[in-house]
Scaffold this motif. Structure first.
Motif, short mmCIF file in Angstrom:
data_model
loop_
_atom_site.label_atom_id
_atom_site.label_comp_id
_atom_site.label_asym_id
_atom_site.label_seq_id
_atom_site.Cartn_x
_atom_site.Cartn_y
_atom_site.Cartn_z
N ASP A 32 -23.57 -28.49 -9.53
CA ASP A 32 -22.47 -28.86 -8.62
C ASP A 32 -22.07 -27.66 -7.78
OD1 ASP A 32 -20.93 -27.21 -10.30
OD2 ASP A 32 -20.13 -28.90 -11.42
N GLN A 33 -21.15 -27.89 -6.85
CA GLN A 33 -20.70 -26.84 -5.94
C GLN A 33 -20.10 -25.66 -6.70
OE1 GLN A 33 -17.90 -28.09 -2.88
NE2 GLN A 33 -16.93 -26.08 -2.91
N GLY A 57 -18.69 -31.91 -5.32
CA GLY A 57 -18.64 -30.83 -4.34
C GLY A 57 -19.48 -31.13 -3.12
N SER A 58 -19.65 -30.10 -2.32
CA SER A 58 -20.31 -30.24 -1.02
C SER A 58 -21.49 -29.28 -0.91
CB SER A 58 -19.31 -29.94 0.09
OG SER A 58 -19.96 -29.74 1.32
N VAL A 62 -21.72 -24.97 -0.28
CA VAL A 62 -22.64 -24.06 -0.95
C VAL A 62 -23.46 -23.29 0.08
CG1 VAL A 62 -24.63 -23.89 -2.51
CG2 VAL A 62 -22.76 -25.49 -3.04
#
Length: 120
Positions: A32-33, A57-58, A62
């Motif tokens: 995950d981010q 997340g995005s 990242v």
């Protein structure tokens, strides 16, 4: 070569990791981010394999953090969707070097890692 794999599907991330390790690369997985950014803050990864669609997340956050923290790091984006099939990801992320389907063969992904590691 130190490679960060950001993939929320554990079986896919582990498949890529094992294949990269067989090619003498060190590969770490973040799911995950938050965990990806934590790894990027502690370790330099010249190549990042990053799934465009993360469950938590995005991917762009990242990529942006990697660009800030390690300006010469390159990102290989992977996806199983048709998002950004027009190539616009290269306009959105200055550190994007490739955009491939998640179904790309692990040996092809390893070859891309080796290629982009030489140019970074």
């Amino acid at each position: 070569m130190n490679v960060l794999i950001v993939q929320n599907k554990p079986f896919l991330g582990e498949l890529w990791q094992r294949h990269l390790q067989r090619h003498a690369h060190t590969a770490e997985i973040a799911t995950d981010q938050e965990s990806a950014i934590a790894k990027l803050s502690e370790t330099y990864f010249p190549i990042i394999i990053l799934d465009v669609v993360l469950d938590e997340g995005s991917a762009f956050a990242v990529a942006d953090y990697a660009s800030y923290r390690h300006p010469d790091a390159r990102v290989i984006f992977v996806t199983n969707t048709s998002f950004f099939s027009d190539g616009s990801i290269f306009q959105l992320c200055s550190n994007a070097c490739a955009f491939v389907p998640s179904a790309t063969q692990p040996e092809d992904l390893a070859a891309m890692v080796e290629h982009y590691a030489k140019t970074s």
